[in-house]
Structure formats: C-alpha cells, structure tokens
Write a protein that holds these residues in place. Structure first.
Motif, PDB file in Angstrom:
ATOM      1  N   ARG A 113      15.958  16.364  -2.395  1.00  0.00           N
ATOM      2  CA  ARG A 113      15.223  16.973  -3.506  1.00  0.00           C
ATOM      3  C   ARG A 113      14.134  16.025  -4.003  1.00  0.00           C
ATOM      4  O   ARG A 113      13.066  16.450  -4.428  1.00  0.00           O
ATOM      5  N   ALA A 114      14.408  14.720  -3.939  1.00  0.00           N
ATOM      6  CA  ALA A 114      13.426  13.731  -4.394  1.00  0.00           C
ATOM      7  C   ALA A 114      12.278  13.560  -3.410  1.00  0.00           C
ATOM      8  O   ALA A 114      11.154  13.258  -3.808  1.00  0.00           O
ATOM      9  N   SER A 115      12.552  13.761  -2.100  1.00  0.00           N
ATOM     10  CA  SER A 115      11.521  13.458  -1.095  1.00  0.00           C
ATOM     11  C   SER A 115      10.720  14.661  -0.638  1.00  0.00           C
ATOM     12  O   SER A 115       9.688  14.493   0.022  1.00  0.00           O
ATOM     13  N   ILE A 116      11.149  15.873  -0.943  1.00  0.00           N
ATOM     14  CA  ILE A 116      10.436  17.049  -0.435  1.00  0.00           C
ATOM     15  C   ILE A 116       8.988  17.065  -0.906  1.00  0.00           C
ATOM     16  O   ILE A 116       8.080  17.459  -0.179  1.00  0.00           O
ATOM     17  N   GLY A 117       8.729  16.579  -2.130  1.00  0.00           N
ATOM     18  CA  GLY A 117       7.357  16.554  -2.629  1.00  0.00           C
ATOM     19  C   GLY A 117       6.451  15.648  -1.828  1.00  0.00           C
ATOM     20  O   GLY A 117       5.241  15.900  -1.722  1.00  0.00           O
ATOM     21  N   ASN A 118       7.025  14.597  -1.249  1.00  0.00           N
ATOM     22  CA  ASN A 118       6.225  13.715  -0.401  1.00  0.00           C
ATOM     23  C   ASN A 118       5.606  14.492   0.753  1.00  0.00           C
ATOM     24  O   ASN A 118       4.432  14.323   1.088  1.00  0.00           O
ATOM     25  N   HIS A 119       6.400  15.344   1.375  1.00  0.00           N
ATOM     26  CA  HIS A 119       5.911  16.119   2.518  1.00  0.00           C
ATOM     27  C   HIS A 119       4.968  17.237   2.074  1.00  0.00           C
ATOM     28  O   HIS A 119       3.941  17.482   2.710  1.00  0.00           O
ATOM     29  N   ILE A 120       5.321  17.915   0.989  1.00  0.00           N
ATOM     30  CA  ILE A 120       4.526  19.061   0.554  1.00  0.00           C
ATOM     31  C   ILE A 120       3.163  18.633   0.023  1.00  0.00           C
ATOM     32  O   ILE A 120       2.133  19.264   0.305  1.00  0.00           O
ATOM     33  N   ASN A 121       3.147  17.550  -0.743  1.00  0.00           N
ATOM     34  CA  ASN A 121       1.912  17.164  -1.435  1.00  0.00           C
ATOM     35  C   ASN A 121       0.951  16.345  -0.587  1.00  0.00           C
ATOM     36  O   ASN A 121      -0.221  16.209  -0.945  1.00  0.00           O
ATOM     37  N   GLY A 296       7.147   7.712  -3.151  1.00  0.00           N
ATOM     38  CA  GLY A 296       8.559   7.632  -2.824  1.00  0.00           C
ATOM     39  C   GLY A 296       8.898   6.786  -1.625  1.00  0.00           C
ATOM     40  O   GLY A 296      10.060   6.717  -1.214  1.00  0.00           O
ATOM     41  N   ILE A 297       7.899   6.100  -1.041  1.00  0.00           N
ATOM     42  CA  ILE A 297       8.127   5.257   0.134  1.00  0.00           C
ATOM     43  C   ILE A 297       7.774   3.813  -0.198  1.00  0.00           C
ATOM     44  O   ILE A 297       6.640   3.519  -0.614  1.00  0.00           O
ATOM     45  N   PHE A 298       8.729   2.912  -0.012  1.00  0.00           N
ATOM     46  CA  PHE A 298       8.476   1.478  -0.089  1.00  0.00           C
ATOM     47  C   PHE A 298       8.214   0.987   1.335  1.00  0.00           C
ATOM     48  O   PHE A 298       9.002   1.220   2.243  1.00  0.00           O
ATOM     49  N   PHE A 299       7.070   0.328   1.523  1.00  0.00           N
ATOM     50  CA  PHE A 299       6.625  -0.091   2.842  1.00  0.00           C
ATOM     51  C   PHE A 299       6.912  -1.569   3.093  1.00  0.00           C
ATOM     52  O   PHE A 299       6.695  -2.412   2.220  1.00  0.00           O
ATOM     53  N   GLU A 300       7.341  -1.864   4.315  1.00  0.00           N
ATOM     54  CA  GLU A 300       7.352  -3.228   4.831  1.00  0.00           C
ATOM     55  C   GLU A 300       6.625  -3.226   6.169  1.00  0.00           C
ATOM     56  O   GLU A 300       6.603  -2.205   6.879  1.00  0.00           O
ATOM     57  N   SER A 332      12.939   4.832   1.555  1.00  0.00           N
ATOM     58  CA  SER A 332      12.402   5.989   0.845  1.00  0.00           C
ATOM     59  C   SER A 332      13.467   6.759   0.080  1.00  0.00           C
ATOM     60  O   SER A 332      14.678   6.557   0.263  1.00  0.00           O
ATOM     61  N   ASN A 333      12.984   7.680  -0.761  1.00  0.00           N
ATOM     62  CA  ASN A 333      13.874   8.546  -1.521  1.00  0.00           C
ATOM     63  C   ASN A 333      14.444   9.689  -0.679  1.00  0.00           C
ATOM     64  O   ASN A 333      15.054  10.612  -1.207  1.00  0.00           O
ATOM     65  N   ALA A 334      14.254   9.610   0.643  1.00  0.00           N
ATOM     66  CA  ALA A 334      14.989  10.485   1.563  1.00  0.00           C
ATOM     67  C   ALA A 334      16.294   9.830   1.998  1.00  0.00           C
ATOM     68  O   ALA A 334      17.073  10.432   2.738  1.00  0.00           O
ATOM     69  N   GLY A 335      16.516   8.580   1.557  1.00  0.00           N
ATOM     70  CA  GLY A 335      17.708   7.850   1.968  1.00  0.00           C
ATOM     71  C   GLY A 335      17.511   7.067   3.244  1.00  0.00           C
ATOM     72  O   GLY A 335      18.462   6.802   3.984  1.00  0.00           O
ATOM     73  N   LEU A 336      16.290   6.659   3.514  1.00  0.00           N
ATOM     74  CA  LEU A 336      15.997   5.782   4.647  1.00  0.00           C
ATOM     75  C   LEU A 336      15.879   4.359   4.112  1.00  0.00           C
ATOM     76  O   LEU A 336      15.137   4.106   3.154  1.00  0.00           O
ATOM     77  N   TRP A 337      16.570   3.426   4.757  1.00  0.00           N
ATOM     78  CA  TRP A 337      16.638   2.053   4.243  1.00  0.00           C
ATOM     79  C   TRP A 337      16.255   1.065   5.333  1.00  0.00           C
ATOM     80  O   TRP A 337      16.940   0.954   6.351  1.00  0.00           O
ATOM     81  N   ALA A 338      15.113   0.386   5.134  1.00  0.00           N
ATOM     82  CA  ALA A 338      14.574  -0.560   6.135  1.00  0.00           C
ATOM     83  C   ALA A 338      14.578   0.104   7.511  1.00  0.00           C
ATOM     84  O   ALA A 338      15.027  -0.461   8.503  1.00  0.00           O
ATOM     85  N   TYR A 339      14.026   1.294   7.549  1.00  0.00           N
ATOM     86  CA  TYR A 339      14.046   2.148   8.735  1.00  0.00           C
ATOM     87  C   TYR A 339      12.813   1.883   9.591  1.00  0.00           C
ATOM     88  O   TYR A 339      11.673   1.987   9.119  1.00  0.00           O
ATOM     89  N   SER A 340      13.023   1.531  10.837  1.00  0.00           N
ATOM     90  CA  SER A 340      11.912   1.297  11.755  1.00  0.00           C
ATOM     91  C   SER A 340      11.324   2.625  12.195  1.00  0.00           C
ATOM     92  O   SER A 340      11.960   3.396  12.922  1.00  0.00           O
ATOM     93  N   LEU A 341      10.110   2.900  11.732  1.00  0.00           N
ATOM     94  CA  LEU A 341       9.463   4.172  12.049  1.00  0.00           C
ATOM     95  C   LEU A 341       9.065   4.258  13.510  1.00  0.00           C
ATOM     96  O   LEU A 341       9.052   5.341  14.100  1.00  0.00           O
TER      97      LEU A 341
END
Length: 502
Positions: A113-121, A296-300, A332-341
């Motif tokens: 619910r927190a991350s859907i706006g990231n994709h839509i907007n 909603g995304i913290f970048f490294e 991110s607020n999708a529940g991804l933690w130090a996730y290698s894209l």
C-alpha cells in the motif's frame, strides 16, 4: 486546447515545485527516508532479524543488512508469497509483480500500500515535468497507447499477482482511461503477435498523440502499422506528438524508430522496474534521468568494478561521483532491503542527481578480463553506424568466442540483425572493433597484445531475434534482449534455433 491539456499546466507547475523542495536537500531527504523505512518495518520478521530498532545511519544499516539479490532473499519472498503477514513490510502486499530472470524461475516482487504510489506516479510526474518544461500538453487530449502486459491477475497466496505493467494498468486515472488504447480485451491477449495485430486494428484511424512502451516492441508495432498502410507512422497518426520509452535504453533503437515515424517527435525516457520506478527524463534534450529520491526508495551505489567483492563499498547519494559506473542497490517501502537491482548507472549530473542506465551488472563481457559493459557496446555500434550511414540495425548481442585451439587467439562475436546491412561488412566490423578499443582500455590492451583478435561480425536474417524470443516464450511485454553476456548461452541459442528452422 482541450480541458485536460489546460488543467495539466498548473498541475505540472505544482509537481515541479514539489520536486524542487526535496532536490534542495537530497542527502537529508534520503537519510530521513532510511530512518522512516527501518522504523516502520522494525516489527517485521526481517526487521527483527536485522536489528532495525537501533539503525540510525547508512553505516548502521550497511553493518546489519548485507547486499542480496532475489535468490539470497528468496526464503523471505516465499513466505510473503504464501500469504504470511509482516515478513518484509507490515501487513500483506497489495500485489505481487511477477517477473522473470532468476535462476529459479519467476520472481514475485511485493507491491505494498505504501509503494503503489511510486509506480503509479512515476510516469505521471514524468509527463507533467515535460508539460512544465515545454508548455506542450496537446497529447493529453488525444488517444494514448501503453504497450504493456496483460492486466489479468491471478491470486498467489491470496494476493493479486501479475505483470507490473498490467497491475499499473488498473490504476490509470479515470480522466486518462477514456483516452487509453488498446481496449481491455485486447490488452488481455497473451500471444504478443496476435495482440499486436489487434492493437493495429484498434488504433488505425484514431487520433493517437502519445505512444509508450519498450523500444523493440514498439518497433514491432510501427513495422506492422507501416506494412498495413504503406505509410510512415507519422503520417498514419498526424497528431502523434510524444514517444515515451522505458525498460531498455532507447539509443540503439532511436534511429530506426525515428525513421519509422518519418518526422521528429519529442521523447521521454523512463527508468521503471518491478522493484520500483527509479527515475525519469525531466529535461527535454538532457539524456540524464532524474533520480526520485523522495518516492519511498533509499538508494545505495556500489562501484561496479568492486561489486563482486565480499564486502564492497556502499555509497549514498552524498558520496557518488560523476562519470563512475555504479551498481544500484535499493531499500524501499515495498519491503526490499539492500536489494541488488542488477542495473548499472553512471551519474551525469549532481544536485539534482541524474543518471544514465549503462547496463546490467550480470550482463557484462569479461571472459578475457576486458570488463566490457552495455553502454560501451551500444556506443561502439552507434559510431560504426555513423561511419556507415546506409546501415540500420534492428537488434544485436555480443558474446565471447573462445578458440578451441590453445595456439589460436579468441575474439568477440557480434550477432547483429540488420534492417539494412552495411555495404562493406568487413569495414563495418573494423569500425566496430576500433570504436570499442577507444572506449575500453582493457579491450584495447588485449587487442594490442594479440590475446584477442579482431571481432567476428555475424549477420542474422531479418526477424531472427523476434523468432528466437518467441521460441523461448519471451516475445513482447517486458522481456528484453541482453546486449552482451559473459557466456554463449544466448549466442548459441540463437545459432541453434536458426539452424533448426532452416
């Protein structure tokens, strides 16, 4: 000017103003976001296992949460997929975005619910930045097409699941849905070629103003339009003003797309992924994509040449430098933690931070120690085409060609599908080789030392890549052809397929 175009201008000005507020403090914005994310998820299974309650700084976070890809986090994703709550993020996801590309098959990326706006907007904000920068909004009054996956969703663990583009399709604003093509029924067609035929039938005769999609699949749409009408796309759709691309770099496809259109049109490039909408082109003419640091995304960022070390450096937005290659890591607020894209970027602007996408961290060619990346092969190809202007490239990939004879040197093999082949293939191959040597010093050293000999150019017949991708179930949608690889899986697959269908 229609009412949608007129109303978009004050909304565009407000959106740009809102972005500029956090652009003045990008480091503070990202630090506050990290604290909010870890605090919100402290009670989840992942947060408890990684001591989120004491995290205050990026250094604290890096000390407790290692960089991992989907495979390394699969035990957590499997629990989410089974319907268990509060695993990676409070509650259960709104959706699971199903995508391919891992060694174990499909990936299921949570959309909360927190991350859907990231994709839509993301796409909406990109269009509004374009309106603010150019004053052009007429495209909002015409018909818009988004070449996407099917919006039909299944349920996995009780959670609606499907392709990201299909999920987002359910959230197109009502004021745009009236303008949107193709129809829902056509969008649900699974077979890509049948779907394209239906899209052509539905869009012919319509006042199309905006066309959006992954460049190679848009090119297929353009080819079918021209085959059906005998005219360039710009004549078929005289009001077509704006092309929006994403998924892969537009540069290798730009010349042919523009030729298919037959006249100049404006374009916007996006950087979307199932894991999040990362960036978009906010300034026409500037190839840099503005990172969305407050969405909603913290970048490294990990220096690409050190990514495969046991404990590589993890840089925040405060520490990156212009011109360097970095692998992108997301929290991110999708529940991804130090996730290698898996994507690599290069910064072209700081404050505001803009990047260009340079390739995939796993899609590189270093079978001989040359460390060649996607951006370099794409640039080399553009240079060779510039020197041979009669040439048009449809698609290509590069693979190592290791000699079976210890006394014979090895080389790169470029498998290229030409829409219009060069008049002198040998000269074109030499131009390619020289251009790559100029862009990659490691490759140049190997060529000077005769460890590698000049590349081999292998022309492929028309439609080769499309037919092969169809044969492996990856035609259309969000599927992409890797530019290069450190093995010959794609190259040999192509060769074997073409031999079998002769």
């Amino acid at each position: 000017m229609g009412i949608k175009a007129a109303l978009s201008r004050p909304l565009a000005a407000y959106t740009v103003h809102r972005y500029r507020q956090w652009q003045r403090q990008p480091v503070a914005t990202q630090l506050a976001l990290l604290r909010t994310l870890t605090r919100t998820a402290a009670g989840t299974a992942f947060g408890q296992a990684h001591d989120f309650g004491v995290i205050q700084t990026p250094a604290d976070f890096a000390a407790r949460v290692p960089i991992r890809d989907y495979e390394a986090l699969k035990s957590y994703f499997d629990r989410v997929k089974a319907g268990a709550p509060a695993i990676l993020w409070p509650g259960r996801p709104l959706y699971l975005a199903k995508t391919s590309g891992t060694t174990s098959g499909a990936k299921y990326i949570p959309i909360t619910r927190a991350s859907i706006g990231n994709h839509i907007n993301g796409a909406k904000d990109a269009l509004l930045h374009y309106v603010a920068a150019t004053g052009r909004a007429r495209f909002l009054d015409g018909k818009l097409i988004f070449l996407s996956g099917s919006p039909e969703l299944e349920r996995v663990g009780g959670i609606p699941t499907g392709r990201l583009s299909g999920i987002v399709n359910h959230h197109v604003p009502a004021y745009l849905r009236r303008n949107q093509l193709p129809s829902y029924a056509t969008n649900c067609i699974e077979d890509w070629e049948a779907k394209l035929d239906a899209i052509v039938r539905e869009t012919l005769g319509q006042p199309m103003t905006l066309i959006s999609g992954i460049p190679p699949w848009v090119q297929m749409y353009f080819d079918r339009l021209t085959a059906r009408t005998g005219r360039p796309v710009g004549e078929v759709f005289p009001n077509f003003d704006l092309f929006v691309s994403g998924g892969v770099s537009m540069e290798p496809y730009r010349a042919r797309l523009l030729e298919s259109i037959g006249r100049p049109v404006d374009s916007i490039e996006l950087f979307p992924a199932s894991e999040g909408f990362l960036a978009f082109q906010d300034q026409p003419g500037n190839p840099g994509l503005l990172l969305r640091l407050a969405s909603g995304i913290f970048f490294e960022f990990v220096p690409a040449e050190r990514f495969f070390e046991a404990n590589p450096p993890r840089l925040t937005i405060a520490e990156v430098e212009l011109g360097q290659q970095y692998a992108v890591v997301l929290t991110s607020n999708a529940g991804l933690w130090a996730y290698s894209l898996g994507d690599t970027v290069r910064f072209v602007d700081l404050y505001p931070h803009r990047v260009v996408v340079t390739g995939r961290i796993k899609h590189f060619l270093s079978a001989f120690g040359e460390h060649v990346i996607g951006e370099e092969v794409e640039a080399a190809l553009r240079e060779a085409v510039r020197q041979h202007p009669e040439t048009e490239v449809t698609e290509f990939t590069v693979a190592p060609l290791v000699s079976g004879d210890p006394g014979q040197p090895s080389r790169h093999e470029w498998l290229v599908e030409f829409a219009q082949p060069p008049r002198d293939a040998a000269s074109f191959a030499a131009a390619l080789d020289t251009a790559l040597r100029h862009r990659n010093t490691y490759y140049d050293d190997l060529r000077q030392g005769s460890i590698l000999v000049p590349l081999q150019l292998t022309p492929l017949p028309a439609g080769a890549f499309q037919r092969y991708m169809k044969s492996v179930g990856k035609l259309g949608g969000q599927n992409k052809v890797p530019r290069l690889g450190n093995d010959r899986k794609l190259a040999d697959g192509l060769r074997q397929f073409l031999t079998s269908v002769r």
